[in-house]
Design an enzyme around this catalytic site. Structure first.
Site, PDB file in Angstrom:
ATOM      1  N   CYS A 160       0.797  -1.228   0.000  1.00  0.00           N
ATOM      2  CA  CYS A 160       0.000   0.000   0.000  1.00  0.00           C
ATOM      3  C   CYS A 160       0.832   1.281   0.000  1.00  0.00           C
ATOM      4  CB  CYS A 160      -0.936  -0.005   1.204  1.00  0.00           C
ATOM      5  SG  CYS A 160      -1.789  -1.586   1.406  1.00  0.00           S
ATOM      6  N   HIS A 288      -3.322   7.377   6.479  1.00  0.00           N
ATOM      7  CA  HIS A 288      -3.478   6.093   5.790  1.00  0.00           C
ATOM      8  C   HIS A 288      -4.864   5.529   6.102  1.00  0.00           C
ATOM      9  CE1 HIS A 288      -2.231   2.647   3.560  1.00  0.00           C
ATOM     10  NE2 HIS A 288      -2.347   1.830   4.590  1.00  0.00           N
ATOM     11  N   HIS A 322      -9.888   1.518  -0.068  1.00  0.00           N
ATOM     12  CA  HIS A 322      -8.429   1.371  -0.037  1.00  0.00           C
ATOM     13  C   HIS A 322      -7.986   0.902  -1.419  1.00  0.00           C
ATOM     14  CE1 HIS A 322      -4.418   0.650   0.953  1.00  0.00           C
ATOM     15  NE2 HIS A 322      -4.535  -0.113   2.020  1.00  0.00           N
TER      16      HIS A 322
END
Length: 396
Positions: A160, A288, A322
């Protein structure tokens, strides 16, 4: 670090195509998550899907690159004047002096999945016997082909944090004189491996994700593409600036962050130091904030202990889901738009704030003068990255 100009940037996600679609969604606190209609078998969850990708194949000259991931890349490249900006850079510097540095988590694995579902006598079906797409480097190879570039062409796959870490690669290459400009960014698209893989880790929520909510129960997976062109800033520049970055690996666990956020804090401190700023100089942090239990717990505590109450912070994954390897560039884009428009994005989806969150959290959209901002990207295995951006005249 010497600031670099973000000469052009663009993004595509479940919020729409291009900068103004994203700015409008953020300003109106309108999310893009919807019930899962993508996986080949039922999986009850919500996703951030880009509409229409399957309806727009690549032009014939790029047929060898044909797959969903590169289709989304092609859609994204043709927005916000990005192609023209890259061609101008190629003209200024030459084809060998512009790098392609892109992050991805799964690349075009969706095409490989399809091939295995349709094996013909144990082999890939004829229409998928295109080796260029069955590799993690498919995305970067495709973009380099589109612009006929001959400079460094690099794929970063650190989960990520992938399309955040490419900014750091670009700064180092420019500083060392290896290149004069770089296309940075990344693309990740939905596929069964991602949806069912994260579900097997018990990380996928059955409802829209709720970052930093006390009762959060998992992530919503999205897809996105984004690109930026960065080069040395020049006198009289009006472009936003990339002023610093931090990277760290806590190597605590394959999929769980360090319980005290040590790697994340190292990346944060490194970014502040490289940018020549203090925590109190930061006006906004795009967190995040995945809505998983551990990530949000660690990040909330880090922000609460590191920044003054005047710093605003929020996660935008409640808007987009995400987007994995594309999260870094998508959230950098949203950060740059927040600075441009003076709009702090809401922490969409949260109903009951986690008690670990400090006064920095912006639960609703706010108007603010945002001069300096950070964007956090924390990947599996403790691959942590933090990017720092500033408006012209605002960097230390």
């Amino acid at each position: 670090m010497s600031p670099l100009a973000v000469r052009a940037f663009t993004a595509t996600s479940a919020l729409g195509r291009g900068l103004e679609a994203h700015a409008a969604a953020i300003a109106g606190s309108r999310g893009g998550l919807a019930p899962n209609d993508f996986s080949t078998t039922a999986l009850p969850c919500w996703i951030g899907r880009v509409a229409g990708v399957e309806d727009e194949p690549l032009p014939g000259e790029y047929a060898q690159w044909e797959c969903r991931n590169n289709r989304l890349a092609w859609l994204t490249l043709r927005q916000d004047g990005f192609i023209d900006a890259v061609r101008a850079a190629r003209e200024r510097y030459g084809a060998s002096r512009v790098a392609v540095l892109l992050g991805t988590s799964t690349a075009s694995i969706g095409a490989t999945e399809e091939g295995y579902r349709r094996l013909e006598n144990g082999a890939m079906p004829d229409d998928l016997q295109r080796p260029a797409i069955h590799t993690p480097h498919s995305l970067a190879g495709f973009v380099a082909d589109v612009f006929d570039l001959e400079g460094p062409c690099l794929t970063v796959a650190t989960a990520c944090s992938s399309s955040a870490k490419v900014f750091a690669n670009a700064e180092r290459m420019i500083r060392l004189g290896l290149i004069d400009a770089a296309i940075v960014g990344g693309v990740d698209t939905l596929c069964d491996s991602v949806l069912f893989g994260f579900n097997s880790l018990e990380l996928v929520s059955g409802e829209p994700c709720r970052p930093f909510d006390a009762d959060r129960n998992g992530i919503s997976i999205g897809e996105a593409g984004g690109f930026a062109l960065i080069e040395r800033a020049v006198e009289g520049d009006t472009s936003p600036l990339f002023i610093g970055y931090g990277e760290a690996s806590d190597a605590h666990h394959m999929s769980t962050p360090h319980p005290e956020g040590l790697g994340a804090e190292l990346a944060l401190r490194d970014a502040l130091a490289r940018a020549g700023i203090e925590a109190g100089d930061v006006d906004y942090i795009n967190l995040h904030g995945t809505a998983s239990q551990k990530n949000d717990e660690v990040e909330a505590a880090l922000v609460a202990r590191s920044f003054p109450a005047t710093t605003r912070a929020s996660s935008t994954k409640g808007f987009t889901g995400h987007t994995l390897g594309a999260a870094g560039i998508l959230e950098a884009t949203l950060t740059l738009l927040a600075m441009r428009d003076g709009v702090v994005p809401a922490n969409l989806g949260a109903r009951t704030p986690d008690p670990l969150c400090g006064p920095q959290m912006a639960w609703q959209s706010e108007q603010a003068d945002l001069r300096i901002a950070l964007s956090n990207s924390f990947g599996f295995g403790g691959n942590n990255a933090c990017l720092a951006f500033a408006r012209q005249g605002a960097s230390a």
